[in-house]
Design a protein around this motif. Structure first.
Motif, PDB file in Angstrom:
ATOM      1  N   THR A   1      11.178   4.703 -20.860  1.00 29.17           N
ATOM      2  CA  THR A   1      10.089   4.941 -19.894  1.00 29.17           C
ATOM      3  C   THR A   1      10.554   5.630 -18.616  1.00 29.17           C
ATOM      4  O   THR A   1       9.715   6.147 -17.873  1.00 29.17           O
ATOM      5  CB  THR A   1       9.441   3.598 -19.471  1.00 29.17           C
ATOM      6  OG1 THR A   1      10.463   2.770 -18.896  1.00 29.17           O
ATOM      7  CG2 THR A   1       8.813   2.880 -20.661  1.00 29.17           C
ATOM      8  N   GLY A   2      11.842   5.555 -18.323  1.00 29.54           N
ATOM      9  CA  GLY A   2      12.331   6.061 -17.040  1.00 29.54           C
ATOM     10  C   GLY A   2      11.892   5.180 -15.880  1.00 29.54           C
ATOM     11  O   GLY A   2      11.902   5.592 -14.722  1.00 29.54           O
TER      12      GLY A   2
ATOM     13  N   GLY B   1       1.473  -0.534 -13.380  1.00 30.98           N
ATOM     14  CA  GLY B   1       1.960  -0.167 -14.713  1.00 30.98           C
ATOM     15  C   GLY B   1       2.902   1.020 -14.723  1.00 30.98           C
ATOM     16  O   GLY B   1       3.821   1.083 -15.547  1.00 30.98           O
ATOM     17  N   ASP B   2       2.696   1.982 -13.787  1.00 35.00           N
ATOM     18  CA  ASP B   2       3.551   3.172 -13.852  1.00 35.00           C
ATOM     19  C   ASP B   2       4.973   2.912 -13.363  1.00 35.00           C
ATOM     20  O   ASP B   2       5.814   3.791 -13.391  1.00 35.00           O
ATOM     21  CB  ASP B   2       2.905   4.344 -13.091  1.00 35.00           C
ATOM     22  CG  ASP B   2       2.637   4.005 -11.638  1.00 35.00           C
ATOM     23  OD1 ASP B   2       2.873   2.840 -11.237  1.00 35.00           O
ATOM     24  OD2 ASP B   2       2.202   4.896 -10.891  1.00 35.00           O
ATOM     25  N   GLU B   3       5.220   1.673 -12.900  1.00 32.52           N
ATOM     26  CA  GLU B   3       6.602   1.322 -12.511  1.00 32.52           C
ATOM     27  C   GLU B   3       7.236   0.355 -13.509  1.00 32.52           C
ATOM     28  O   GLU B   3       8.401   0.001 -13.394  1.00 32.52           O
ATOM     29  CB  GLU B   3       6.590   0.632 -11.140  1.00 32.52           C
ATOM     30  CG  GLU B   3       6.206   1.528  -9.987  1.00 32.52           C
ATOM     31  CD  GLU B   3       6.195   0.724  -8.699  1.00 32.52           C
ATOM     32  OE1 GLU B   3       7.267   0.510  -8.122  1.00 32.52           O
ATOM     33  OE2 GLU B   3       5.101   0.257  -8.332  1.00 32.52           O
TER      34      GLU B   3
ATOM     35  N   ALA C   1       4.164   1.164 -21.240  1.00 34.05           N
ATOM     36  CA  ALA C   1       5.378   0.348 -21.202  1.00 34.05           C
ATOM     37  C   ALA C   1       5.684  -0.211 -22.591  1.00 34.05           C
ATOM     38  O   ALA C   1       4.917  -0.006 -23.543  1.00 34.05           O
ATOM     39  CB  ALA C   1       5.203  -0.780 -20.180  1.00 34.05           C
ATOM     40  N   VAL C   2       6.801  -0.915 -22.687  1.00 32.76           N
ATOM     41  CA  VAL C   2       7.280  -1.426 -23.985  1.00 32.76           C
ATOM     42  C   VAL C   2       7.056  -2.932 -24.030  1.00 32.76           C
ATOM     43  O   VAL C   2       7.414  -3.650 -23.081  1.00 32.76           O
ATOM     44  CB  VAL C   2       8.795  -1.114 -24.138  1.00 32.76           C
ATOM     45  CG1 VAL C   2       9.361  -1.747 -25.405  1.00 32.76           C
ATOM     46  CG2 VAL C   2       9.026   0.395 -24.133  1.00 32.76           C
ATOM     47  N   PHE C   3       6.487  -3.429 -25.129  1.00 29.41           N
ATOM     48  CA  PHE C   3       6.273  -4.872 -25.264  1.00 29.41           C
ATOM     49  C   PHE C   3       7.409  -5.485 -26.088  1.00 29.41           C
ATOM     50  O   PHE C   3       7.640  -5.110 -27.241  1.00 29.41           O
ATOM     51  CB  PHE C   3       4.935  -5.177 -25.938  1.00 29.41           C
ATOM     52  CG  PHE C   3       4.714  -6.668 -26.068  1.00 29.41           C
ATOM     53  CD1 PHE C   3       4.262  -7.415 -24.984  1.00 29.41           C
ATOM     54  CD2 PHE C   3       5.021  -7.337 -27.241  1.00 29.41           C
ATOM     55  CE1 PHE C   3       4.108  -8.793 -25.083  1.00 29.41           C
ATOM     56  CE2 PHE C   3       4.875  -8.714 -27.358  1.00 29.41           C
ATOM     57  CZ  PHE C   3       4.415  -9.444 -26.272  1.00 29.41           C
TER      58      PHE C   3
ATOM     59  N   LEU D   1      12.071   3.879 -30.768  1.00 31.06           N
ATOM     60  CA  LEU D   1      12.749   3.202 -29.654  1.00 31.06           C
ATOM     61  C   LEU D   1      14.199   2.883 -30.018  1.00 31.06           C
ATOM     62  O   LEU D   1      15.121   3.121 -29.238  1.00 31.06           O
ATOM     63  CB  LEU D   1      12.023   1.898 -29.293  1.00 31.06           C
ATOM     64  CG  LEU D   1      10.624   2.055 -28.708  1.00 31.06           C
ATOM     65  CD1 LEU D   1       9.949   0.683 -28.580  1.00 31.06           C
ATOM     66  CD2 LEU D   1      10.700   2.739 -27.343  1.00 31.06           C
ATOM     67  N   MET D   2      14.394   2.351 -31.220  1.00 28.25           N
ATOM     68  CA  MET D   2      15.741   1.960 -31.649  1.00 28.25           C
ATOM     69  C   MET D   2      16.660   3.176 -31.771  1.00 28.25           C
ATOM     70  O   MET D   2      17.876   3.058 -31.616  1.00 28.25           O
ATOM     71  CB  MET D   2      15.673   1.202 -32.983  1.00 28.25           C
ATOM     72  CG  MET D   2      14.982  -0.147 -32.901  1.00 28.25           C
ATOM     73  SD  MET D   2      15.740  -1.267 -31.711  1.00 28.25           S
ATOM     74  CE  MET D   2      17.351  -1.522 -32.432  1.00 28.25           C
ATOM     75  N   SER D   3      16.063   4.347 -32.011  1.00 33.19           N
ATOM     76  CA  SER D   3      16.884   5.544 -32.153  1.00 33.19           C
ATOM     77  C   SER D   3      17.572   5.946 -30.849  1.00 33.19           C
ATOM     78  O   SER D   3      18.507   6.737 -30.857  1.00 33.19           O
ATOM     79  CB  SER D   3      16.027   6.709 -32.667  1.00 33.19           C
ATOM     80  OG  SER D   3      15.555   6.360 -33.953  1.00 33.19           O
TER      81      SER D   3
END
Ligand SMILES: Cc1ncc(COP(=O)(O)O)c(C=O)c1O
Length: 423
Positions: free
Chosen positions: A138-139, A192-194, A229-231, A278-280
């Protein structure tokens, strides 16, 4: 000093003597906060099956199973055999090994949301790695987690565990109350953008086995995705609740899942698994994250893990839950007979006791601390070892006779505590 504490001290002189020696070289003479309690913790000499033995020769029916990690009790013969085969052939090799691949295959086959998996050496490390993946993807820097949730020993998560206030505040950690989907949605809508990742346990472990319905998880997952974002679902404890983890029971699909404990069969372990894209990021041929670890996926841990996780069958899950339900009913009746207030939370084969009429909310503080302390010490006086916070953990090798034995020992524990409380 209470009679119960005096009895504990009288039974454990060698553990007592170990205290001052250990305190000279380790903070509080221990190396693990969760296992510490007053007046001093036991020193363990050995363990076999359902039994722990301390250095004074006292035996305990082990209801902690190393804080949920020993799914099949101590020195489970199939694990000892698997590990023995490896040990003679070396224990740490500089490249991939067979059981590492087998364990990865087992995890990917069983946990529906996991396409690819990476091993590390603890549940704490697994959550740190999941955070690293989410931040890289996400940076962004921040994490959102449940207040009093536990994701291991790292400042960002520890801050949330303590509520993210005062000297336990951490700039990148945001907390919301467990089970309050609207609170998570509002934070994700505003900030959310952070936020890189949202972390939730399958059921709160360290804060008292508090469950939440699918609707809570799904609303949080949807809001997490709206925010980009990532859950992350932390299944370090809850993997034991079905062969494919608690996510199967809940019917949810996390982006990443963190694992530990039972996939190591009693040896140090952690893992992150999830969506292939994501795992890559961990793929060294693409070079975004340099993730390494001298002991990652080592042959001892993975040989044990294949057996430990492989022997978690649906039948075993159901049988342990039925036994735990029986124990829960007995504990409530037994406490009522001697006039001790009692309540309990149970999730499958795990239960957490409270000595108050009403269950507390998900929290680190409890108003029954003194009774809980006495029950814990009286438990050891009567040959029962469970975590000082009242967590009881069953294993697949426990028979119905073991449960009957536990019930009668708990009767004696509650009777002692009721006498003490009446003094
Ligand atoms: C839900 C959860 N996540 C992470 C961890 C940390 O795992 P470890 O103790 O292997 O670092 C634990 C440990 O109890 C846990 O309960």
């Amino acid at each position: 000093m209470s009679t119960i504490e005096a009895q504990y001290i009288a039974r454990t002189p060698n553990s007592a003597a170990m205290g001052p020696r250990a305190q000279k070289v380790m903070p509080a003479g221990d190396t693990r906060a969760a296992g510490y309690h007053t007046p001093y913790p036991l020193t363990i000499a050995s363990a076999q099956g359902v039994t722990l033995t301390d250095i004074d020769g006292n035996e305990y029916l082990d209801l902690s199973n190393n804080f949920t990690s020993l799914l099949h009790g101590h020195a489970y013969k199939p694990i000892v055999d698997a590990v023995s085969r490896v040990i003679g052939a070396g224990t740490a090799w500089p490249a991939r090994n067979n059981t590492q691949v087998e364990l990865a295959e087992l995890i990917c086959e069983r946990v529906p949301s996991i396409d690819l998996v990476r091993f590390c050496n603890s549940g704490s490390e697994a959550n740190m790695l999941a955070l690293h993946v989410a931040r890289t993807h996400t940076g962004r820097q921040k994490i959102l987690m449940a207040q009093f949730g536990y994701h291991g020993s790292h400042e960002a998560f520890e801050a949330g565990y303590f509520g993210n206030t005062g000297d336990k505040a951490w700039p990148h950690t945001i907390v919301a109350p467990w089970g309050d989907a609207a609170a998570f949605e509002a934070i994700l809508a505003e900030q959310g953008d952070e936020i890189a990742a949202v972390f939730l346990e399958g059921a709160m472990g360290a804060s008292g086995l508090v469950q939440a319905p699918t609707e809570f998880f799904q609303r949080v997952i949807d809001a997490t995705h709206r925010a980009g974002a990532v859950f992350v679902l932390d299944e370090v404890i809850t993997l034991r609740l079905s062969t494919g983890g608690h996510q199967v029971n809940l019917g949810i699909t996390p982006d990443l899942t963190t694992l530990g404990k039972i996939i190591g069969g009693g040896y140090p372990v952690g893992a992150v698994g999830g969506r292939a894209d994501l795992m890559s990021l961990l793929d060294p041929t693409r070079g975004r994250i340099f993730h390494s670890g001298t002991f990652n996926g080592n042959p001892v841990t993975t040989a044990a893990g294949v057996v430990s996780y492989g022997h978690l069958t649906s039948d075993a899950v159901t049988r342990m839950a039925t036994q735990a339900e029986r124990l829960e009913r007995h504990l409530a009746d037994s406490a009522a007979k001697v006039g001790l207030p009692f309540s309990c939370r149970r999730v499958g084969s795990l239960l957490n006791m409270y000595f108050s009429d009403a269950l507390p909310a998900a929290s680190l503080t409890r108003d029954d601390s003194e009774t809980m302390r006495l029950v814990h010490l009286a438990g050891m006086n009567h040959g029962l070892y469970f975590a000082s916070r009242g967590l009881v953990v069953l294993s697949t090798i426990m028979t119905d006779e073991h449960i009957t034995e536990m019930c009668s020992r708990f009767d004696a524990v509650f009777a002692d505590v009721a006498v003490e409380a009446a003094v």
